[in-house]
Design an enzyme around this catalytic site. Structure first.
Site, short mmCIF file in Angstrom:
data_model
loop_
_atom_site.label_atom_id
_atom_site.label_comp_id
_atom_site.label_asym_id
_atom_site.label_seq_id
_atom_site.Cartn_x
_atom_site.Cartn_y
_atom_site.Cartn_z
N ASP A 64 13.60 23.16 -14.31
CA ASP A 64 13.37 23.15 -15.76
C ASP A 64 12.81 24.45 -16.31
O ASP A 64 12.28 24.47 -17.42
CB ASP A 64 12.45 22.00 -16.14
CG ASP A 64 11.07 22.10 -15.52
OD1 ASP A 64 10.89 22.92 -14.60
OD2 ASP A 64 10.16 21.36 -15.94
N GLU A 65 12.92 25.55 -15.58
CA GLU A 65 12.42 26.82 -16.13
C GLU A 65 13.21 28.00 -15.58
O GLU A 65 13.76 27.95 -14.47
CB GLU A 65 10.93 27.00 -15.84
CG GLU A 65 10.56 27.01 -14.39
CD GLU A 65 9.06 27.19 -14.18
OE1 GLU A 65 8.47 28.08 -14.82
OE2 GLU A 65 8.50 26.44 -13.37
#
Length: 366
Positions: A116-117
């Site tokens: 998620d990053e």
């Protein structure tokens, strides 16, 4: 001295893009009736008798004191009326892949660091930080439009500052740190904002009189090196806004691992096994995302006295089986029963091999 741009030096602009409460946000996007409700993703709480842990939770759930890696039974006691959902890794993997493709379209210098990053280097795409801010707004708008979730973006001269900035105004935040404002931005922040500075390290730093990043920036670097070794120097550099790491897509992956430092040292092995389940699921998600098989499972254990151990077991054949990671990691953990309280546990896979096309298709069913 804090990072500054020298006259005539090419401007450097890095984005750190971080999805907001990713798993729970994806669940809400898939089921809009959950919007505004406290949503907890993890194991089944079994009306407060569950033995697993929270993987992640919505911001509404955080208002009740719930957070990731908390025992699911405690989360239930804090908010029994929350919506409790099991981890749905295939769904999160699909949404993550979609988002990363969006981000890749905004810069050729892209580095995914987790499900998620990611980092983007947009230095050659924009003329200044005003243009960078507009670009970040376009990214946020497209992610929300196409996937129905929000992200927070930090815009800064390097990776370390960008990562701190992305967390500064969550959720749905955008924080821009100009080169000349690095000191003013960093110095008032709690020292724990620096990546790698966990709760135990923060306690030690606090005992040394270091509470803010500014305190750390002006502290005697030799004392830091004597106390923390090489990491003492790294912390001092990051506190001063110095980070020369580049944004680049990683080459061949040698290993995939995740670890978690407990809020409190614990000898509750049922709780630790629950954390291993969550870490294994995260490792498995990254494994499938990168399209690798594994053959060796490893664990990392740090005891309360900071002694650290790694243990590994090699399987008979290459695999992409989540249950094999969980089962093997828990078997390796048994050596540490009765050895005292644990401070940290980690799970990893090594001896990786790229999936062929057929294996890649089959992995979608795991």
């Amino acid at each position: 001295m804090p990072l500054m741009c020298l006259p005539g030096e090419n401007i450097r602009i890095i984005f750190h893009v971080d999805m907001d409460s990713f798993y729970s946000s994806v669940e809400v996007a898939a089921n809009p009736s959950l919007k505004g409700l406290p949503v907890v993703v993890g194991s089944d709480p079994i009306k407060g008798e569950g033995r697993g842990v929270v993987s992640t939770c919505s911001y509404e759930a955080r208002k009740y004191g719930i957070h990731s890696a908390m025992a699911i039974s405690k989360a239930y006691r804090l908010c029994p009326d929350a919506v409790y959902l099991r981890v749905n890794m295939p769904l999160y993997k699909k949404v993550s892949s979609n988002i990363m493709e969006i981000l890749k379209g905004y810069s050729s210098k892209f580095q995914q660091v987790s499900v998620d990053e990611a980092y983007l280097d947009v230095s050659d795409l924009v003329q200044d930080y005003d243009e960078a801010e507009n670009l970040a707004l376009r990214i946020k708008e497209e992610v929300t439009l196409r996937e129905g979730i929000t992200c927070s973006i930090g815009v800064a001269p390097n990776k370390s500052i960008a990562k701190i900035a992305s967390d500064y105004r969550k959720p749905d935040g955008l924080t821009v740190v100009l080169p000349g404002e690095v000191e003013r931005f960093l110095y008032p922040l709690d020292v724990s904002r620096i990546s790698g500075v966990g709760k135990k390290t923060s306690i030690i730093l606090n005992e040394m009189g270091i509470r803010t990043i500014g305190d750390l920036a002006v502290y005697d670097v030799q004392v830091l090196r004597e106390r923390f070794g090489k990491f003492g120097l790294v912390m001092h550099q990051l506190a001063n806004g110095i980070d020369g790491r580049t944004v680049m897509e990683r080459g061949d992956v040698k290993s995939i691992s995740k670890e978690d430092t407990f809020d409190r040292d614990t000898s509750d092995m049922v709780y630790v096994e629950g954390v291993i389940d969550v870490l294994s699921e995260n490792v498995h998600g990254s494994l499938l995302k990168k399209k690798y098989l594994f053959k060796t499972v490893t664990i990392k254990v740090r005891l309360e006295d900071f002694t650290t151990y790694t243990r590994a077991r090699t399987l008979g054949a290459y695999s992409s089986d989540l249950s094999a990671i969980k089962r093997t990691a828990k078997a390796l953990l048994q050596e540490f029963r009765g050895r005292g309280r644990l401070r940290l546990v980690g799970v990893g896979v090594t001896k990786l091999e790229k999936m062929d096309e057929k294996q890649s298709r089959l992995s979608d069913f795991f």
